[in-house]
Write an enzyme that holds these catalytic residues in place. Structure first.
Site, PDB file in Angstrom:
ATOM      1  N   ARG A 111      98.967  39.568  36.960  1.00  0.00           N
ATOM      2  CA  ARG A 111      99.895  39.433  38.070  1.00  0.00           C
ATOM      3  C   ARG A 111     100.747  38.170  38.052  1.00  0.00           C
ATOM      4  O   ARG A 111     100.316  37.136  37.549  1.00  0.00           O
ATOM      5  CB  ARG A 111      99.105  39.491  39.382  1.00  0.00           C
ATOM      6  CG  ARG A 111      98.482  40.854  39.606  1.00  0.00           C
ATOM      7  CD  ARG A 111      97.526  40.903  40.788  1.00  0.00           C
ATOM      8  NE  ARG A 111      97.136  42.269  41.042  1.00  0.00           N
ATOM      9  CZ  ARG A 111      96.150  42.883  40.385  1.00  0.00           C
ATOM     10  NH1 ARG A 111      95.443  42.236  39.449  1.00  0.00           N
ATOM     11  NH2 ARG A 111      95.846  44.152  40.666  1.00  0.00           N
ATOM     12  N   HIS A 136     101.427  43.673  35.290  1.00  0.00           N
ATOM     13  CA  HIS A 136     101.470  44.281  33.953  1.00  0.00           C
ATOM     14  C   HIS A 136     102.880  44.609  33.457  1.00  0.00           C
ATOM     15  O   HIS A 136     103.117  45.678  32.902  1.00  0.00           O
ATOM     16  CB  HIS A 136     100.603  45.539  33.897  1.00  0.00           C
ATOM     17  CG  HIS A 136      99.146  45.288  34.039  1.00  0.00           C
ATOM     18  ND1 HIS A 136      98.537  44.112  33.671  1.00  0.00           N
ATOM     19  CD2 HIS A 136      98.163  46.075  34.537  1.00  0.00           C
ATOM     20  CE1 HIS A 136      97.240  44.195  33.895  1.00  0.00           C
ATOM     21  NE2 HIS A 136      96.971  45.343  34.436  1.00  0.00           N
ATOM     22  N   HIS A 209      94.716  47.048  27.341  1.00  0.00           N
ATOM     23  CA  HIS A 209      94.029  47.419  28.587  1.00  0.00           C
ATOM     24  C   HIS A 209      93.068  48.594  28.395  1.00  0.00           C
ATOM     25  O   HIS A 209      93.001  49.517  29.205  1.00  0.00           O
ATOM     26  CB  HIS A 209      95.077  47.775  29.647  1.00  0.00           C
ATOM     27  CG  HIS A 209      94.595  47.603  31.054  1.00  0.00           C
ATOM     28  ND1 HIS A 209      93.586  48.366  31.581  1.00  0.00           N
ATOM     29  CD2 HIS A 209      94.961  46.745  32.015  1.00  0.00           C
ATOM     30  CE1 HIS A 209      93.382  47.989  32.826  1.00  0.00           C
ATOM     31  NE2 HIS A 209      94.197  46.996  33.123  1.00  0.00           N
ATOM     32  N   ASP A 280      87.070  42.096  39.438  1.00  0.00           N
ATOM     33  CA  ASP A 280      88.465  42.229  39.001  1.00  0.00           C
ATOM     34  C   ASP A 280      89.040  40.823  38.985  1.00  0.00           C
ATOM     35  O   ASP A 280      89.926  40.471  39.769  1.00  0.00           O
ATOM     36  CB  ASP A 280      89.243  43.132  39.973  1.00  0.00           C
ATOM     37  CG  ASP A 280      90.603  43.549  39.423  1.00  0.00           C
ATOM     38  OD1 ASP A 280      91.285  44.340  40.099  1.00  0.00           O
ATOM     39  OD2 ASP A 280      90.965  43.071  38.337  1.00  0.00           O
ATOM     40  N   GLU A 345      89.965  42.375  29.361  1.00  0.00           N
ATOM     41  CA  GLU A 345      91.346  42.138  28.927  1.00  0.00           C
ATOM     42  C   GLU A 345      91.504  40.660  28.581  1.00  0.00           C
ATOM     43  O   GLU A 345      91.520  39.819  29.488  1.00  0.00           O
ATOM     44  CB  GLU A 345      92.323  42.511  30.060  1.00  0.00           C
ATOM     45  CG  GLU A 345      92.146  43.933  30.608  1.00  0.00           C
ATOM     46  CD  GLU A 345      92.596  44.042  32.065  1.00  0.00           C
ATOM     47  OE1 GLU A 345      91.794  44.507  32.902  1.00  0.00           O
ATOM     48  OE2 GLU A 345      93.751  43.616  32.373  1.00  0.00           O
TER      49      GLU A 345
HETATM   50  C1  GLA Z   1      94.013  45.163  35.855  1.00  0.00           C
HETATM   51  C2  GLA Z   1      94.055  44.615  37.243  1.00  0.00           C
HETATM   52  C3  GLA Z   1      93.401  45.574  38.187  1.00  0.00           C
HETATM   53  C4  GLA Z   1      94.063  46.907  38.100  1.00  0.00           C
HETATM   54  C5  GLA Z   1      94.045  47.367  36.674  1.00  0.00           C
HETATM   55  C6  GLA Z   1      94.837  48.620  36.464  1.00  0.00           C
HETATM   56  O1  GLA Z   1      92.755  45.212  35.355  1.00  0.00           O
HETATM   57  O2  GLA Z   1      93.412  43.374  37.284  1.00  0.00           O
HETATM   58  O3  GLA Z   1      93.552  45.087  39.492  1.00  0.00           O
HETATM   59  O4  GLA Z   1      95.359  46.823  38.563  1.00  0.00           O
HETATM   60  O5  GLA Z   1      94.639  46.412  35.871  1.00  0.00           O
HETATM   61  O6  GLA Z   1      94.625  49.561  37.352  1.00  0.00           O
END
Ligand code: GLA
Length: 381
Positions: A111, A136, A209, A280, A345
């Site tokens: 982000r 992304h 990803h 996350d 990731e």
């Molecule tokens: C990344 C983000 C998550 C989500 C995924 C895709 O991992 O950190 O919040 O948006 O991508 O869905």
């Protein structure tokens, strides 16, 4: 008499060994890479699917649409190879709406707050495609474009993908020439090499990803994770880092020892778990140098499968598939419910263009962005 039996037994043993070696040799396959059609995009571009196989029998299928890893097989403790990734059977499904299954991500992975950043005094505005922030690479990121593909034959078959992101694409400055090479190595690892150059100052944060499930089915809560990181980045409610680098010690974010992913994932007393709807978040490595370091290990006890991750990147986003909600039907008609896949990731820190104390993601003319990540598969008896 005794000596006779002994010689007979040892020759028997000899034969058995030979056979097993023989059969190992027999199991050895010819490494190869082959191309097949994968379909046509909505705007009429042809997409291809490349199948890479090494001598061990491990197989990766990759398309030049978004550089997506469509499938990746890995051996279990009995040597059976099975697909350990989430994804779709058709190009149309990827185009219609994929939560980035197996995709290459860019120009900026993760982000950027409010879709804005300032570089050399000039402000840039990007799409805000996720909770008021940029995610992304925007609306049409590198995961939704056709890459030029060059298959490379050899004992370690490879696929070199190139794409030029034009100056102004998705709001980013500079013509960015990107090259990503997937190599299926002899030791059952998939190496991903990223390279990029620009003709204007810009920001770059590339990643892959892939969603993994080392059991090949069910949820990932029993997978045991070790992360070689003693700090993580707390986030706000829209998953933007606050700027703090918080020690994991004593928190549900401590994976310095092997721990089941699901052991503490529903700890509703933890604000960060609440904001992430589980995990996350970005974990940061104490070694921020550009050296290749092993950063994560995942062990799946029912199959014995192990995945190790090494990278030159300074951080890793551990995401437990919290937004999967059973509405997507994937390969072989499987529906993907919440937490049926996890992502690791490798990346620079989220929102770095707005947080000067984070390692820089700025790329200037004359510089080369370079990054390597390796996913290595094995199995424990
Ligand atoms: C990344 C983000 C998550 C989500 C995924 C895709 O991992 O950190 O919040 O948006 O991508 O869905």
């Amino acid at each position: 008499m005794r000596t006779l039996t002994l010689t007979f037994l040892s020759s028997l043993l000899g034969v058995a060994l030979l056979n097993s070696c023989g059969s190992n040799q027999e199991n050895k396959q010819k490494a190869m890479i082959e191309k097949s059609a994968f379909g046509t995009t909505a705007d009429g571009q042809a997409a291809d699917l490349y199948t890479l196989r090494n001598a061990e029998g491990m197989e990766a299928r990759i398309t030049n649409f978004g550089g997506v890893i469509v499938s990746l097989t890995a051996p279990d403790r009995n040597g059976n190879y099975q697909d350990v990734t989430l994804g779709f059977d058709s190009l149309a499904s990827y185009e219609k709406g994929s939560p980035y299954f197996g995709s290459l991500i860019g120009r900026y992975g993760n982000r950027i707050a409010k879709g804005r950043f300032t570089l050399d005094g000039k402000q840039y505005t990007l799409a805000t495609n996720n909770m008021g922030n940029h995610l992304h690479g925007g609306i049409k990121g590198f995961d939704k474009v056709i890459w030029n593909a060059q298959p490379i034959e050899g004992e370690e078959p490879a696929l070199k993908l190139t794409y030029t992101s034009k100056d102004g694409e998705e709001g980013y400055p500079g013509n960015l020439a990107v090259e990503v090479t997937y190599t299926l190595q002899k030791d059952n690892s998939l190496k991903i090499d990223y390279k990029a150059t620009t003709d204007k100052p810009t920001v770059v944060n590339l990643t892959n990803h892939s969603y993994f499930n080392l059991a090949g089915k069910g949820d990932i809560l029993g997978h045991e994770l070790t992360l070689n990181a003693d700090r993580f980045l707390p986030v706000d409610q829209t998953l933007i880092p606050t700027g703090e680098l918080k020690p994991v010690a004593g928190t549900v974010f401590d994976f310095t020892k092997s721990t089941p992913m699901g052991a503490r994932i529903n700890d509703s007393t933890d604000t960060q778990i609440k904001y992430g709807l589980g995990y996350d978040h970005a974990w940061v490595f104490s070694d921020t140098s550009n050296t290749l370091k092993q950063v994560a290990t995942v062990y799946e006890p029912t199959t014995g499968r192990v995945m190790e991750v090494s990278t030159t990147e300074p951080a890793i986003q551990f995401y437990t598939g919290n937004f999967l909600d059973g509405t997507l039907t994937g390969k072989g008609g499987v529906t993907y419910a919440k937490r049926t896949g996890f992502c690791l990731e490798t990346e620079h820190y989220p929102d770095s263009p707005n947080l000067p104390k984070f390692p820089s993601t700025t790329l200037r003319p004359g510089e080369t962005y370079q990054s390597t990540t390796i996913y290595t598969f094995s199995a424990r008896k």
